[in-house]
Design a protein around this motif. Structure first.
Motif, mmCIF file in Angstrom:
data_model
loop_
_atom_site.group_PDB
_atom_site.id
_atom_site.type_symbol
_atom_site.label_atom_id
_atom_site.label_comp_id
_atom_site.label_asym_id
_atom_site.label_seq_id
_atom_site.Cartn_x
_atom_site.Cartn_y
_atom_site.Cartn_z
ATOM 1 N N ASP A 159 125.064 132.046 11.237
ATOM 2 C CA ASP A 159 124.168 131.046 10.633
ATOM 3 C C ASP A 159 122.718 131.314 11.012
ATOM 4 O O ASP A 159 121.814 131.202 10.179
ATOM 5 C CB ASP A 159 124.561 129.640 11.111
ATOM 6 N N LEU A 160 122.513 131.657 12.290
ATOM 7 C CA LEU A 160 121.135 131.918 12.729
ATOM 8 C C LEU A 160 120.568 133.132 12.014
ATOM 9 O O LEU A 160 119.398 133.145 11.613
ATOM 10 C CB LEU A 160 121.104 132.123 14.249
ATOM 11 N N LEU A 161 121.369 134.162 11.851
ATOM 12 C CA LEU A 161 120.907 135.349 11.141
ATOM 13 C C LEU A 161 120.613 135.014 9.683
ATOM 14 O O LEU A 161 119.658 135.542 9.089
ATOM 15 C CB LEU A 161 121.951 136.466 11.233
ATOM 16 N N ALA A 162 121.432 134.149 9.094
ATOM 17 C CA ALA A 162 121.176 133.761 7.708
ATOM 18 C C ALA A 162 119.860 133.000 7.609
ATOM 19 O O ALA A 162 119.090 133.167 6.657
ATOM 20 C CB ALA A 162 122.337 132.903 7.188
ATOM 21 N N LYS A 163 119.598 132.168 8.626
ATOM 22 C CA LYS A 163 118.326 131.434 8.632
ATOM 23 C C LYS A 163 117.153 132.400 8.706
ATOM 24 O O LYS A 163 116.139 132.244 8.025
ATOM 25 C CB LYS A 163 118.308 130.489 9.847
#
Lengths: 144, 97
Positions: free
Chosen positions: B28-32
């Motif tokens: 999720d953080l990488l997607a953000k």
């Protein structure tokens, strides 16, 4: 700047104060010195408007206070911080690269690093937009 | 999977701060982060690898730093010729425009 949100208003407030200080204390200095002071002012106002809630802003504020205490605004501190990593920072990508680029990135765990990076990028973008619109506004009207 | 490489490179840190860091959180953080990248750096098809996101993020931060440097030089020249009131006026105009 359409819809100034609280974040950009705070950034503008701090940056304007910093610019006033630069103007008061360095208006006779060379353009290069003024440019570096404005560059420091940009990062300082970014860090002040983010406040102590973020690790990157805390690290930036620590760095700035250390430089101020030394009483010698070391020229191009941002450039030197990046150049100190030297060729490595150009080659280093991934998590290691981020740790060099994001203030305070060295001591974080991976998840915090990703979170801090996201916030750092958002604040950097706000600061860049602010400086761009000031420059545009000043160049449009300043020469009248 | 994109998270595999990032997992091995930071496995030591992850195990020490254990339970809260799941692969899904990292994803999720990488997607953000990927969402923050400017359009030019994102490939139009999603499913970019985590390593690629980190690489593009590094380039993006470096280019933002360069923009700050360039704008600082530009501002030092522009504001040299004006007094502080017109500088403040420029800031307020930029906020209202």
């Amino acid at each position: 700047m359409e819809n100034p949100n609280p974040k950009s208003l705070m950034a503008a407030f701090h940056f304007q104060r910093a610019l006033s200080l630069v103007h008061r204390t360095a208006s006779k200095s060379s353009r290069a010195v003024r440019g570096r002071r404005i560059q420091c002012a940009a990062y300082a106002s970014m860090a002040y408007s983010a406040g102590p809630r973020r690790a990157w802003s805390r690290a930036l504020l620590r760095r700035l206070r250390r430089a101020a205490r030394r009483r010698q605004p070391r020229a191009g501190w941002r450039r030197r911080a990046a150049a100190g990593a030297g060729a490595a920072s150009r080659v280093a990508t991934g998590a290691a690269g981020l740790r060099r680029l994001v203030p305070g990135g060295g001591g974080m765990d991976y998840c915090s690093l990703l979170e801090e990076t996201a916030d750092y990028i958002k604040c950097l973008s706000v600061q860049v937009k602010l400086m761009q619109s000031i420059a545009d506004s000043a160049s449009l009207c300043g020469q009248l | 999977m994109s998270s595999r490489r990032s997992r091995t490179s930071s496995s030591r840190m992850q195990s020490s701060s254990s339970s809260r860091m799941t692969d899904e959180q990292i994803h999720d953080l990488l997607a953000k982060l990927q969402a923050l990248l400017p359009e030019a750096r994102l490939r139009s098809n999603d499913r970019v690898s985590g390593a690629r996101v980190l690489q593009e993020t590094c380039s993006h931060i470096r280019s933002l730093h360069r923009e700050v440097d360039d704008l600082s030089e530009r501002l030092s020249e522009l504001l040299a010729n004006s007094d502080i009131n017109s500088a403040q006026a420029a800031i307020i105009r930029s906020l209202l425009a």
